[in-house]
Design a protein around this motif. Sequence first.
Motif, short mmCIF file in Angstrom:
data_model
loop_
_atom_site.label_atom_id
_atom_site.label_comp_id
_atom_site.label_asym_id
_atom_site.label_seq_id
_atom_site.Cartn_x
_atom_site.Cartn_y
_atom_site.Cartn_z
N ILE A 152 0.82 -1.18 0.11
CA ILE A 152 -0.13 0.17 0.25
C ILE A 152 0.86 1.13 -0.38
O ILE A 152 0.45 2.06 -1.12
CB ILE A 152 -0.63 0.15 1.00
N LEU A 153 2.13 0.88 0.71
CA LEU A 153 2.60 2.88 1.02
C LEU A 153 3.79 2.40 -0.03
O LEU A 153 4.20 3.42 -0.84
CB LEU A 153 3.41 2.33 2.11
N GLY A 154 4.27 1.34 -0.93
CA GLY A 154 5.22 1.46 -1.81
C GLY A 154 4.25 2.02 -3.16
O GLY A 154 4.53 3.10 -3.64
N ILE A 155 3.61 1.77 -3.43
CA ILE A 155 2.32 2.38 -4.37
C ILE A 155 1.50 3.53 -4.06
O ILE A 155 1.85 4.42 -4.85
CB ILE A 155 0.40 1.20 -4.68
N TRP A 156 1.41 4.12 -2.65
CA TRP A 156 1.12 5.52 -2.72
C TRP A 156 2.10 6.24 -3.57
O TRP A 156 2.33 7.46 -3.38
CB TRP A 156 1.05 5.56 -1.22
N SER A 182 5.35 9.57 -11.01
CA SER A 182 6.20 9.42 -12.31
C SER A 182 5.39 8.11 -12.79
O SER A 182 5.04 6.72 -12.38
CB SER A 182 8.04 8.00 -11.46
N ARG A 183 4.85 8.64 -14.53
CA ARG A 183 3.98 7.66 -14.78
C ARG A 183 4.62 6.20 -15.16
O ARG A 183 3.32 5.35 -15.03
CB ARG A 183 3.52 8.65 -16.14
N GLY A 184 5.59 6.11 -15.88
CA GLY A 184 5.75 4.64 -16.44
C GLY A 184 5.85 3.85 -15.35
O GLY A 184 4.94 3.08 -15.31
N PRO A 185 6.58 3.88 -13.46
CA PRO A 185 6.10 3.13 -12.98
C PRO A 185 5.41 2.55 -12.63
O PRO A 185 4.78 1.82 -12.34
CB PRO A 185 7.88 4.39 -11.87
N LEU A 186 4.62 4.17 -12.55
CA LEU A 186 3.07 3.19 -11.96
C LEU A 186 2.02 2.97 -13.07
O LEU A 186 1.55 1.56 -12.46
CB LEU A 186 1.99 4.61 -12.01
N LEU A 187 2.49 3.28 -14.22
CA LEU A 187 1.61 2.15 -15.57
C LEU A 187 1.93 0.55 -15.10
O LEU A 187 1.64 -0.06 -15.42
CB LEU A 187 1.45 2.96 -17.09
N SER A 188 3.02 1.02 -14.71
CA SER A 188 3.86 -0.77 -15.08
C SER A 188 3.15 -1.35 -13.89
O SER A 188 3.14 -3.04 -14.13
CB SER A 188 5.50 -1.07 -15.25
N ILE A 189 3.46 -0.87 -12.61
CA ILE A 189 3.32 -1.70 -11.47
C ILE A 189 1.65 -2.52 -11.86
O ILE A 189 1.40 -3.09 -11.22
CB ILE A 189 3.65 -0.87 -10.42
N LEU A 242 -8.04 -3.69 -5.78
CA LEU A 242 -6.75 -3.21 -6.00
C LEU A 242 -7.28 -2.23 -7.66
O LEU A 242 -6.59 -1.12 -7.05
CB LEU A 242 -5.87 -4.14 -6.46
N CYS A 243 -7.91 -2.09 -8.36
CA CYS A 243 -8.58 -1.46 -8.94
C CYS A 243 -9.05 -0.14 -8.58
O CYS A 243 -8.26 1.39 -8.86
CB CYS A 243 -9.62 -1.64 -10.50
N SER A 244 -9.71 -0.11 -7.51
CA SER A 244 -10.34 0.95 -6.92
C SER A 244 -9.52 1.61 -5.72
O SER A 244 -9.52 3.23 -6.28
CB SER A 244 -11.72 0.47 -5.74
N VAL A 245 -8.84 0.85 -5.39
CA VAL A 245 -7.88 1.51 -3.93
C VAL A 245 -7.06 2.20 -5.47
O VAL A 245 -6.76 3.92 -4.44
CB VAL A 245 -7.21 0.76 -3.01
N THR A 246 -6.74 1.82 -6.02
CA THR A 246 -5.20 2.89 -7.50
C THR A 246 -6.03 4.05 -7.34
O THR A 246 -5.04 4.86 -8.04
CB THR A 246 -5.30 1.56 -7.46
N THR A 247 -6.95 3.82 -8.32
CA THR A 247 -7.88 4.89 -9.08
C THR A 247 -8.10 5.83 -7.73
O THR A 247 -7.77 7.35 -8.67
CB THR A 247 -9.19 4.09 -9.90
N PHE A 248 -8.41 5.43 -6.74
CA PHE A 248 -8.63 6.73 -5.69
C PHE A 248 -8.13 7.22 -5.15
O PHE A 248 -7.48 8.81 -5.03
CB PHE A 248 -9.87 5.80 -4.26
N ALA A 249 -6.68 6.76 -4.78
CA ALA A 249 -5.47 6.81 -4.95
C ALA A 249 -4.75 8.46 -5.45
O ALA A 249 -4.27 9.18 -5.02
CB ALA A 249 -4.12 6.22 -4.40
N VAL A 250 -4.74 8.18 -7.03
CA VAL A 250 -4.45 8.51 -8.10
C VAL A 250 -5.56 9.79 -7.74
O VAL A 250 -4.63 11.42 -8.00
CB VAL A 250 -4.76 7.91 -9.32
N MET A 251 -6.55 9.38 -8.22
CA MET A 251 -7.14 10.47 -7.99
C MET A 251 -7.53 11.81 -6.77
O MET A 251 -7.41 13.49 -7.06
CB MET A 251 -8.70 10.21 -8.44
N GLN A 252 -6.67 11.15 -5.85
CA GLN A 252 -6.51 12.31 -4.76
C GLN A 252 -4.86 13.16 -4.27
O GLN A 252 -4.58 13.69 -4.03
CB GLN A 252 -6.13 11.57 -3.71
#
Length: 424
Positions: free
Chosen positions: A200-204, A211-218, A246-256
Motif C-alpha cells: 500500500i505504502l509502496g504504490i502510494w 512517475s507515470r511509467g513506473p505507476l503504469l508498469s506496476i 486493487l483497481c478501486s484503491v489505486t484509482t482513488f489514490a491517483v485521483m487524490q
Amino acid sequence: MTHPFISSGKLISYLMLAGLVAYGLNYQITKTLLHLSALVALVTWLRIGVLCFTKKNNLQISIDLKDPRIVLSTLLLLSASIVLVETSLSDTFMSDRFRRDFVTPAVCFALILPVTVADKRTFHLFRWAIPIAALSMAIPGIVDQYAHNQPNYRTSGNISLQIIYGTNLAILNAIGIILIMTMKPLKHPVLLVISLLASILGIWAIILSGSRGPLLSIVVVSLLTVTLVGLRYLGWIKTIIIVALLCSVTTFAVMQSSMSSRLSVGFSNISSNVKNSSMGLRFEMWKGAKDLIIEHPISGVGVGQQNDHFKARNQEQKGYMHRRATKFIHLHNDFINAVTWMGIPLGLLFMVFAVYPLIWALKTRKEVISQAIIAVSVIYLLNGLTNTPSIRATALTLMLSVVFLLLQFSAYRSEAASSSSSSR
C-alpha cells in the motif's frame, strides 16, 4: 555451480540480503555490501582455482554451462567489456559516468552469481527482506512529500531521481504482491500484515513521485499477477474481488494526488503532438535517433555524442528538432540509447543481460520464483521504454540484486528436488 566453500557462498547471500534491506535507506550502504560480496567471491574464485590445480583427481567442483547464473554472469561480463571499449572511444561526460555506473556493479554481480550458496533460511529471510526494503524506501519518500507540502512537488525518497525511485519501488512491490498471493496467511500472519502495508505504502509513494511509467508498469504487472496467481491459488471469485479492490484503491489514490493531472496532461500532449511536453521531447529524440541509427548502423555515434549530431542537423535543417530535445544526456529509451551509441550489433548485444532473465523465467513460468523474475524483468523493461535504467547504477543494482537472489533460490530448490529424488 557447486563448490566446497559453502560458508563463503552463504556469506554472500546474507550480505546481499542485508544490502537489499538497506537499499531504501541509503544506496551507498548497498553498494558497499555489493563490493564486499564481490571481494568474498573473488577470494572464493581464487580458492577454487587453487583446488583445481592441487586436487586434479578428486575435484569437488561442478560447473553447468546451462545454469542461468553462469549464463547471466557471462552476459554481464560481455556487456561490461562492451561498455569499456565504447567509453574508451568517446571522450564525453557521459562516457565516464556510464563506465562508472555500469561496469563496476556488472562485474561485481558477474563474480558473485556463480559462487553464491542459498538455503531454506535465506529464502525465508528474503520473504521478509522484500517488504522491509519496500517500506524503508517508501516511508522516506512519503515523509519527504508531505514535508514539502507543495501541490506539484514530486518526491524521490532517498534517490535523487523520481523515475528511478518509482521504478525501484515498482520492482519491489511486484515481488511483494506475488509473495502475498502465494503466502499461507495463518502460518505467517505478521509477515502478511507487513507485506500488505509495504504494498500500500509502496504504490502510494510511486504515485507521489509523479512517475507515470513506473505507476503504469506496476498496475499492469499487478493486475496480471493477481489474476494469474489468484486463479491458481485462490479461485476465480476471490481473484475478482481482489482485482476489483486493487483497481478501486489505486484509482482513488491517483485521483487524490497530482498524478491524475499528470496522466491526463500526458495523454492530451501525446494526442495533440505537443513537442515541448515530456513525451513530445522523447518523440523528438527518438525521431532523431532513428536517423542516426540509419546513418551509423554498425558503429553508432559514440557514447553521449548524440546531441552534437542533433545540433548540427538543426543548423542544416530548420525545425528539425525542438531545441530542448538536444540537451538531454541520454535518449530516454534503453534499447534506442544503446543502439544509437554503440551501433545495432553491439547495442543489442549489450542489452541481452536485461532480457535473458525474462526469457529464462518464461520457460518455467509456473514456478513462483520464475513468476517473480518475470514481474521484475517486465517492469524493468517497460520502464526502459521511456527511461534508461541500464545506465544508472541505482536502478541496475536493485534489479540485479533481486534477480540474483531469485536465481539462487531457484538453484537451491532444483538441487534440493534432485537430491530428494535420488535418495528415494
